[in-house]
Scaffold this active site. Structure first.
Site, short mmCIF file in Angstrom:
data_model
loop_
_atom_site.label_atom_id
_atom_site.label_comp_id
_atom_site.label_asym_id
_atom_site.label_seq_id
_atom_site.Cartn_x
_atom_site.Cartn_y
_atom_site.Cartn_z
N HIS A 46 1.28 5.45 1.04
CA HIS A 46 0.94 6.64 1.82
C HIS A 46 1.55 7.82 1.07
O HIS A 46 2.75 7.80 0.77
CB HIS A 46 1.55 6.59 3.22
CG HIS A 46 0.90 5.62 4.13
ND1 HIS A 46 -0.15 5.98 4.96
CD2 HIS A 46 1.14 4.31 4.35
CE1 HIS A 46 -0.52 4.91 5.65
NE2 HIS A 46 0.24 3.89 5.30
N GLN A 78 -14.33 35.05 17.54
CA GLN A 78 -14.51 36.13 16.59
C GLN A 78 -15.70 37.01 16.96
O GLN A 78 -15.68 38.22 16.80
CB GLN A 78 -14.68 35.60 15.17
CG GLN A 78 -13.45 34.94 14.63
CD GLN A 78 -12.23 35.85 14.67
OE1 GLN A 78 -12.23 36.90 14.03
NE2 GLN A 78 -11.23 35.47 15.43
N TYR A 124 -10.95 29.68 17.83
CA TYR A 124 -10.67 30.91 17.10
C TYR A 124 -11.96 31.49 16.52
O TYR A 124 -12.23 32.68 16.65
CB TYR A 124 -9.66 30.63 15.98
CG TYR A 124 -9.37 31.83 15.11
CD1 TYR A 124 -8.51 32.83 15.55
CD2 TYR A 124 -9.96 31.96 13.87
CE1 TYR A 124 -8.25 33.94 14.75
CE2 TYR A 124 -9.70 33.06 13.06
CZ TYR A 124 -8.85 34.06 13.51
OH TYR A 124 -8.59 35.15 12.73
N HIS A 168 0.82 -1.21 0.00
CA HIS A 168 0.00 0.00 0.00
C HIS A 168 0.86 1.26 0.00
O HIS A 168 2.04 1.21 0.29
CB HIS A 168 -1.01 0.00 1.15
CG HIS A 168 -0.41 0.12 2.51
ND1 HIS A 168 0.14 -0.96 3.18
CD2 HIS A 168 -0.25 1.19 3.33
CE1 HIS A 168 0.59 -0.56 4.36
NE2 HIS A 168 0.36 0.75 4.48
#
Length: 137
Positions: free
Chosen positions: A66, A133, A129, A64
């Site tokens: 990656h 706001q 975050y 496989h």
């Protein structure tokens, strides 16, 4: 929210990364060192031609792949996978015809894949975050 490695394009600023994983059909262990070396060259050529970046490629257990890739937001992740799998399969089967004997109908890659977005900031940090706001003046 300061980020490193930002890419400035004509219409946007971005940092889009993906972790891609897919396997050889039937998990056949055909990706030896020679094929792996050639596969990495092919992937880098494909990425350059198609407009994305392959930062890293590794073969796992000879069966496989990656890959760590990045692209402009206009480049669909599925397009990158399609190009990497399709072109590499065609080229590898031509250059290493002996691997066909391990694969039914000469298909190198399994039809499915795994994809994950990769960022330098965690989901929690982004959520905090954004939540903050509305509290700013």
């Amino acid at each position: 929210m300061k980020k490193n490695n930002l890419i400035h394009a004509r219409t946007c600023v971005y940092h889009m990364n993906y972790h891609l994983v897919w396997s050889v059909k039937y998990r056949r262990k055909v990706l030896n060192e020679t094929i792996e070396k050639r596969l990495k060259e092919i992937f880098r050529d494909i990425a350059e031609e198609k407009g994305f970046i392959v930062h890293m490629i590794e073969v796992g257990k000879l069966d496989h792949i990656h890959a760590f890739v990045s692209a402009h937001p206009k480049v669909a992740p599925s397009y990158m996978v399609k190009m990497l799998k399709g072109i590499s399969a065609r080229k590898l089967l031509l250059e290493f015809p002996h691997i066909k004997q391990y694969l039914w109908k000469g298909r190198l890659w399994n039809s499915s894949f795994y994809i994950e977005t990769v960022g330098s900031i965690s989901e929690d940090a982004i959520q905090k975050y954004i939540a903050n706001q509305s509290k700013r003046g």
